[in-house]
Design a protein around this motif. Sequence first.
Motif, mmCIF file in Angstrom:
data_model
loop_
_atom_site.group_PDB
_atom_site.id
_atom_site.type_symbol
_atom_site.label_atom_id
_atom_site.label_comp_id
_atom_site.label_asym_id
_atom_site.label_seq_id
_atom_site.Cartn_x
_atom_site.Cartn_y
_atom_site.Cartn_z
ATOM 1 N N LEU A 111 0.827 -1.201 0.000
ATOM 2 C CA LEU A 111 0.000 0.000 0.000
ATOM 3 C C LEU A 111 0.862 1.252 0.000
ATOM 4 O O LEU A 111 1.943 1.278 0.583
ATOM 5 C CB LEU A 111 -0.927 0.008 1.218
ATOM 6 N N ASP A 112 0.338 2.301 -0.647
ATOM 7 C CA ASP A 112 1.052 3.578 -0.741
ATOM 8 C C ASP A 112 0.051 4.702 -0.500
ATOM 9 O O ASP A 112 -0.949 4.808 -1.206
ATOM 10 C CB ASP A 112 1.688 3.720 -2.126
ATOM 11 N N LEU A 113 0.323 5.531 0.492
ATOM 12 C CA LEU A 113 -0.593 6.607 0.872
ATOM 13 C C LEU A 113 -0.197 7.960 0.285
ATOM 14 O O LEU A 113 -0.632 8.999 0.784
ATOM 15 C CB LEU A 113 -0.657 6.717 2.401
ATOM 16 N N HIS A 114 0.589 7.968 -0.787
ATOM 17 C CA HIS A 114 1.089 9.248 -1.293
ATOM 18 C C HIS A 114 -0.030 10.146 -1.820
ATOM 19 O O HIS A 114 0.135 11.359 -1.900
ATOM 20 C CB HIS A 114 2.146 9.021 -2.379
ATOM 21 N N LYS A 115 -1.192 9.559 -2.163
ATOM 22 C CA LYS A 115 -2.340 10.362 -2.585
ATOM 23 C C LYS A 115 -3.425 10.422 -1.518
ATOM 24 O O LYS A 115 -4.533 10.902 -1.787
ATOM 25 C CB LYS A 115 -2.922 9.814 -3.892
ATOM 26 N N GLY A 116 -3.123 9.935 -0.330
ATOM 27 C CA GLY A 116 -4.078 10.021 0.764
ATOM 28 C C GLY A 116 -4.947 8.786 0.908
ATOM 29 O O GLY A 116 -5.011 7.924 0.025
ATOM 30 N N GLY A 117 -5.634 8.717 2.045
ATOM 31 C CA GLY A 117 -6.450 7.557 2.365
ATOM 32 C C GLY A 117 -7.664 7.387 1.478
ATOM 33 O O GLY A 117 -8.101 6.263 1.221
ATOM 34 N N PHE A 118 -8.232 8.494 0.986
ATOM 35 C CA PHE A 118 -9.435 8.390 0.157
ATOM 36 C C PHE A 118 -9.139 7.660 -1.146
ATOM 37 O O PHE A 118 -9.873 6.755 -1.551
ATOM 38 C CB PHE A 118 -9.998 9.779 -0.132
ATOM 39 N N VAL A 119 -8.054 8.046 -1.819
ATOM 40 C CA VAL A 119 -7.700 7.405 -3.091
ATOM 41 C C VAL A 119 -7.320 5.943 -2.860
ATOM 42 O O VAL A 119 -7.718 5.055 -3.616
ATOM 43 C CB VAL A 119 -6.552 8.166 -3.781
ATOM 44 N N LEU A 120 -6.552 5.684 -1.796
ATOM 45 C CA LEU A 120 -6.185 4.302 -1.491
ATOM 46 C C LEU A 120 -7.428 3.462 -1.219
ATOM 47 O O LEU A 120 -7.512 2.295 -1.628
ATOM 48 C CB LEU A 120 -5.246 4.263 -0.289
#
Length: 485
Positions: A111-120
Amino acid sequence: MGGRGASSPGTAWLPPDVLEALPYNVTSFDDELGGATFPFLEQTKRAWRILTRPVDEKADPYPAHTFGLDSPTPSASSGPALRWVNGSQISDLYVDGMTTEQFLEETGLQLDLHKGGFVLSKRLSRLMRPHFVSGFFAPGDVAISYMKQSSEEAKVWDGAGLISRKMLRKMALSDDLPPAKREWLERELRHARRVEFTVMTDRGQDKGHAIVADSLRDENGRPVDFLLPQNTKKEVRLDNGRTFVGISFVHGHNDMRLDIQSLINLYPFFQEEQLLDWLRDEGNLFAQSVEDGTVGDAMARIDKHTTLDEVQSWPLREYLASGGQPMWFRSHVKGLMNQHLKRLNHATLEKMRLPIPGGRHYVMPEAVGKRAGRKDVNVPRGHIQIDPQSGTAWVNDEDWLVLPDSPKGKGIAGILGGADHDDALWLHPFTDHDGEKKVSAWRSPNQAGEYVVLKPTDVSHDLPWSMANGEAVSYPQADSCQLPP
């Protein structure tokens, strides 16, 4: 599948009154799924449950539903293995005896949160849902080619792709499928022309709608299974040396019901008298078909895009689809009319959905169809080609980006509120005040002004409106001047 208060037997058993009052829904590893699977959850080979609740509702789950992982004393091993948001709902995944780190290691997800939790969350929700058609493959067994495109071409192809018929034939079906469901899915794999796809690799997640090509090759002439734009989502990757492919079948419909929001936003295009006439037409057609027995013929020739679950959900409909005649039994006539009235009350009065001429098909620029080998797809500027065989409303590539008469320089995608290729359009054909055939198209939900008016191509489907006297009306009269600005 699950449901508010639903639970699994054994350790998750709760008294009926407690189940009824639960503030969340439960989807469990031992629910009856009719042959569907949760592919990534099955990889754990452990019991699991997904608890789903409204975003604004806080609730402490019962330990019976969390395998004791939500203990009063938090620790490194407590809490859900995953949490994601989907619309107005929050879902918590609990896997028996697994922490988040253990779950990710077992499934190979990174997982990668670089675009935030909503996109993930959007990426995760696409994986944590039931699939009837999915599989894990060795990377060499799924040939994926990413196209070199200009920025304009990339915008046209964003969210679209091509899949080979050969790839569909590689997909294995669950052994737990009921025979009728298996037969249905096998037929889809052989004949589907458009699918929704999800591909997971070590690059990330590719997703969207794909047109099925009987012969698919990359720019170098090599056979491939997927031909995709370079738009892989990096928020979640599959890092275990395998490739995941999930497929869902999508179809359009050659009928439509006008919802209250669209009626308001398009006012005064649809006149009250005309809406009442169409509602009366549908009632007369249904009553006439019951009386003369043609409803049996109609049901026996069920549209091939009607799902098996929809047929079997109403026993009388299944009886008619199998060739039974309604007039053989008085109770069948009563059942048909009661069902029709119930449907009208629910759809027309409660949710205000009025039957009108038209249909619902998924949008796609013509470049995708042509690259799939569809020589019959040819859409000039300002036109639309309705293609029920693939459930597609084909539009011109340039129009998708910029319509010539758009005062703000927007194309179909922008005018329709940022439409994507997985969006279905409501399509209403009409004859305009100048005698020219046209099609109004919009999404639902929509805002005021989010519609386009296009001309049908010569081979575009007419979406005819059937009358009780046996006639079929195409392109009823309307006036585009009555559409709001």
